[in-house]
Motif scaffolding. Structure first.
Motif, PDB file in Angstrom:
ATOM      1  N   THR A 112      -3.626   3.720  -0.808  1.00 48.91           N
ATOM      2  CA  THR A 112      -3.858   2.993  -2.057  1.00 48.91           C
ATOM      3  C   THR A 112      -3.192   1.625  -2.001  1.00 48.91           C
ATOM      4  O   THR A 112      -1.990   1.534  -1.738  1.00 48.91           O
ATOM      5  CB  THR A 112      -3.307   3.784  -3.259  1.00 48.91           C
ATOM      6  OG1 THR A 112      -3.904   5.088  -3.283  1.00 48.91           O
ATOM      7  CG2 THR A 112      -3.620   3.067  -4.564  1.00 48.91           C
ATOM      8  N   GLU A 113      -3.973   0.580  -2.226  1.00 45.54           N
ATOM      9  CA  GLU A 113      -3.460  -0.789  -2.185  1.00 45.54           C
ATOM     10  C   GLU A 113      -3.172  -1.270  -3.605  1.00 45.54           C
ATOM     11  O   GLU A 113      -3.976  -1.056  -4.517  1.00 45.54           O
ATOM     12  CB  GLU A 113      -4.469  -1.697  -1.490  1.00 45.54           C
ATOM     13  CG  GLU A 113      -4.736  -1.267  -0.048  1.00 45.54           C
ATOM     14  CD  GLU A 113      -5.761  -2.126   0.658  1.00 45.54           C
ATOM     15  OE1 GLU A 113      -6.130  -3.184   0.105  1.00 45.54           O
ATOM     16  OE2 GLU A 113      -6.195  -1.750   1.754  1.00 45.54           O
ATOM     17  N   SER A 115       0.856  -1.176   0.000  1.00 44.62           N
ATOM     18  CA  SER A 115       0.000   0.000   0.000  1.00 44.62           C
ATOM     19  C   SER A 115       0.894   1.228   0.000  1.00 44.62           C
ATOM     20  O   SER A 115       2.036   1.185   0.478  1.00 44.62           O
ATOM     21  CB  SER A 115      -0.960   0.019   1.192  1.00 44.62           C
ATOM     22  OG  SER A 115      -0.287   0.235   2.416  1.00 44.62           O
ATOM     23  N   VAL A 116       0.383   2.309  -0.562  1.00 45.59           N
ATOM     24  CA  VAL A 116       1.126   3.556  -0.620  1.00 45.59           C
ATOM     25  C   VAL A 116       0.361   4.594   0.179  1.00 45.59           C
ATOM     26  O   VAL A 116      -0.828   4.825  -0.049  1.00 45.59           O
ATOM     27  CB  VAL A 116       1.326   4.030  -2.068  1.00 45.59           C
ATOM     28  CG1 VAL A 116       2.096   5.344  -2.104  1.00 45.59           C
ATOM     29  CG2 VAL A 116       2.075   2.962  -2.868  1.00 45.59           C
ATOM     30  N   GLU A 117       1.063   5.200   1.129  1.00 45.29           N
ATOM     31  CA  GLU A 117       0.468   6.229   1.987  1.00 45.29           C
ATOM     32  C   GLU A 117       0.904   7.585   1.438  1.00 45.29           C
ATOM     33  O   GLU A 117       2.106   7.866   1.346  1.00 45.29           O
ATOM     34  CB  GLU A 117       0.920   6.061   3.442  1.00 45.29           C
ATOM     35  CG  GLU A 117       1.130   4.614   3.917  1.00 45.29           C
ATOM     36  CD  GLU A 117      -0.010   3.661   3.645  1.00 45.29           C
ATOM     37  OE1 GLU A 117      -1.180   4.111   3.661  1.00 45.29           O
ATOM     38  OE2 GLU A 117       0.243   2.470   3.395  1.00 45.29           O
ATOM     39  N   THR A 118      -0.051   8.406   1.055  1.00 44.71           N
ATOM     40  CA  THR A 118       0.251   9.691   0.431  1.00 44.71           C
ATOM     41  C   THR A 118      -0.404  10.830   1.197  1.00 44.71           C
ATOM     42  O   THR A 118      -1.325  10.628   1.995  1.00 44.71           O
ATOM     43  CB  THR A 118      -0.245   9.727  -1.021  1.00 44.71           C
ATOM     44  OG1 THR A 118      -1.656   9.418  -1.051  1.00 44.71           O
ATOM     45  CG2 THR A 118       0.501   8.731  -1.875  1.00 44.71           C
ATOM     46  N   PHE A 119       0.093  12.036   0.913  1.00 44.43           N
ATOM     47  CA  PHE A 119      -0.550  13.240   1.444  1.00 44.43           C
ATOM     48  C   PHE A 119      -0.543  14.282   0.336  1.00 44.43           C
ATOM     49  O   PHE A 119       0.499  14.540  -0.274  1.00 44.43           O
ATOM     50  CB  PHE A 119       0.175  13.783   2.685  1.00 44.43           C
ATOM     51  CG  PHE A 119      -0.633  14.804   3.424  1.00 44.43           C
ATOM     52  CD1 PHE A 119      -1.554  14.405   4.380  1.00 44.43           C
ATOM     53  CD2 PHE A 119      -0.511  16.162   3.156  1.00 44.43           C
ATOM     54  CE1 PHE A 119      -2.337  15.340   5.049  1.00 44.43           C
ATOM     55  CE2 PHE A 119      -1.279  17.096   3.815  1.00 44.43           C
ATOM     56  CZ  PHE A 119      -2.192  16.688   4.774  1.00 44.43           C
ATOM     57  N   VAL A 165      -5.397  -2.244  -6.538  1.00 47.71           N
ATOM     58  CA  VAL A 165      -6.483  -3.062  -6.011  1.00 47.71           C
ATOM     59  C   VAL A 165      -7.646  -2.160  -5.622  1.00 47.71           C
ATOM     60  O   VAL A 165      -8.783  -2.343  -6.057  1.00 47.71           O
ATOM     61  CB  VAL A 165      -6.013  -3.892  -4.801  1.00 47.71           C
ATOM     62  CG1 VAL A 165      -7.171  -4.660  -4.177  1.00 47.71           C
ATOM     63  CG2 VAL A 165      -4.901  -4.851  -5.223  1.00 47.71           C
ATOM     64  N   GLU A 166      -7.376  -1.158  -4.797  1.00 45.14           N
ATOM     65  CA  GLU A 166      -8.382  -0.179  -4.389  1.00 45.14           C
ATOM     66  C   GLU A 166      -7.685   1.008  -3.757  1.00 45.14           C
ATOM     67  O   GLU A 166      -6.484   0.959  -3.477  1.00 45.14           O
ATOM     68  CB  GLU A 166      -9.392  -0.792  -3.412  1.00 45.14           C
ATOM     69  CG  GLU A 166      -8.759  -1.345  -2.148  1.00 45.14           C
ATOM     70  CD  GLU A 166      -9.747  -2.147  -1.298  1.00 45.14           C
ATOM     71  OE1 GLU A 166      -9.765  -1.921  -0.081  1.00 45.14           O
ATOM     72  OE2 GLU A 166     -10.482  -2.999  -1.851  1.00 45.14           O
ATOM     73  N   SER A 167      -8.442   2.083  -3.544  1.00 47.05           N
ATOM     74  CA  SER A 167      -7.867   3.265  -2.922  1.00 47.05           C
ATOM     75  C   SER A 167      -8.909   3.908  -2.020  1.00 47.05           C
ATOM     76  O   SER A 167     -10.120   3.752  -2.244  1.00 47.05           O
ATOM     77  CB  SER A 167      -7.399   4.260  -3.995  1.00 47.05           C
ATOM     78  OG  SER A 167      -6.642   5.309  -3.422  1.00 47.05           O
TER      79      SER A 167
END
Length: 434
Positions: free
Chosen positions: A255-256, A192-196, A267-269
């Protein structure tokens, strides 16, 4: 001057406390079933109403806003994402509106958009017949059957070969999963990606590695994921493309993805920070609390001009047990004293019922560890979790493996609906109450 007034929808008391600690005037909307008295001291006003009753919450929030305007609408609760976007549009406040939050909540809509944009196309069917499902699995070798909305792996079923198709279909009917989709089964490393984001500019905060143990429910996470520079770049580029496509403006997103042999595939967000205490892993490694940073958007400016480099690694390992009634829990103290361990939380006790691992809510707790690198953090968390032994005995009424448990039953347990706008009667996800 009075403090900025913010609306916080759902979430636990600790999330609300972070807003109050920053000096904001907090109006909190929470479902009566989820009320925690600890939240009261952090709120200027507390509305105990079902925030998924869109007509009601829209009328109440609009009236409050007309008297004393809100600067922003915030939520970190998955069940409130689309409602928060709707209210952002209704009030005219900055942030992600109904179109964006709906796209990130409606999985077929997001997949259709990504396929149209060419952002890692994935074959998909929405509400196929059994014959169509058989043909799809035969063509692609496998599939993932899942609800069109939701999180926590709720209602997700893997079909790894054509001979499993009819069994999966029968399970779907028993489970009461009427609004469903199937996608090609993707093979590869799960991330998963962790964003801001601020004003449409997306900062990559962390990439999280995941472990599912071959199932669909996550049993571990680690920050940072162990990726090559090339893979890291491809994953981050894909996520930025997604966020641009949905029109994501401000705040955290989770976001996965699966890193397949053909590249990253979404996959999903979600228009929130990651669950499963990923926010804590990110804070430990990068020094960024995405919950707190999100609230700072109400101050104006850019609350995250840069992301600190990773300082070591942190991992979480979730506890699982055989279905049945808990008869003993041992090893908690030993796990807490193990090398690198910084947190242990066993969430079951004697007499509790452990269910099959149907979704994230069925896990029994976790162990969190920190180390100098990713591999060591994962190992320490796994070894410490293994020290905790949760023994169970078969339930006399066999409820732990009850075949009649349905999607509706599980949603009732957490007092949620997947689509509040379908249940709202006259409210559109793109605007105000009719």
């Amino acid at each position: 001057m009075s403090a900025p007034r913010v609306l916080v929808i759902g979430g636990k008391s600790g999330i609300v406390r972070k807003a109050a600690a920053l000096g904001f005037e907090v109006v909190h909307v929470q479902k009566p079933s989820a009320f925690d008295p600890a939240v009261v001291e952090h709120c200027t006003q507390l509305l105990l109403v079902d925030y998924q009753d869109v007509s009601l919450v829209t009328a109440l929030v609009r009236a409050l806003h007309e008297r004393q305007p809100f600067v922003r609408v915030f939520t970190q609760a998955e069940a409130a994402q689309a409602v928060a976007g709707h209210l952002t549009d209704v009030l005219g406040t900055p942030g992600n509106g109904a179109r964006t939050t709906r796209l990130m909540h409606d999985k077929p809509a997001l997949r259709a958009l990504l396929n149209e944009c060419g952002t890692g196309a994935v074959p998909v069917l929405v509400r196929p017949s059994l014959v169509e499902l058989r043909d799809f699995v035969q063509m692609h070798g496998g599939a993932v059957l899942k609800p069109t909305m939701g999180s926590g792996s709720l209602g997700v079923r893997l079909i790894t070969s054509p001979d499993q198709t009819d069994e999966a279909w029968a399970w779907r009917e028993r489970f009461g999963l009427d609004e469903f989709m199937v996608e090609q089964l993707l093979v590869g490393e799960e991330l998963s990606v962790e964003t801001f984001s601020v004003a449409g500019r997306h900062e990559i905060v962390a990439v999280t590695g995941k472990e599912t143990g071959g199932g669909v429910v996550e049993v571990g996470h680690v920050v940072p994921a162990a990726l090559s520079k090339r893979a890291h770049g491809a994953v981050c580029d894909t996520v930025r493309e997604l966020l641009d496509a949905v029109g994501f403006v401000d705040g955290p997103a989770h976001t996965e993805l699966i890193l397949t042999a053909d590249g990253p595939r979404v996959v999903e967000s979600h228009s929130r920070r990651g669950g499963d205490r990923i926010n804590e892993l990110v804070r430990l490694v990068h020094g960024v609390d995405l919950e707190e940073t999100c609230y700072r958007l109400a101050e104006g400016g850019n609350p995250l001009p840069s992301v600190p480099a990773a300082d070591g690694a942190a991992a979480i390992r979730f506890l699982v047990a055989e279905p049945g009634v808990v008869t003993s829990v041992t090893g908690t103290a030993e796990a807490a004293a193990a090398p690198g361990v910084i947190d242990v939380d066993v969430q079951v006790e004697l007499g509790d019922t452990v269910h099959d691992l149907r979704w994230s809510e069925d896990r029994c707790g976790y162990v969190m560890a920190r180390a100098e690198d990713t591999a060591t953090a994962v190992r320490l968390a796994r070894e410490a979790a293994a020290r905790i032994v949760i023994r169970t005995a078969p339930a006399e009424d066999a409820t732990a493996r009850a075949p009649d448990v349905t999607l509706a039953h599980l949603l009732d347990e957490v007092d949620e609906v997947l689509d509040p706008f379908t249940a709202a009667g006259g409210v559109s996800s793109g605007g105000a109450a009719a």
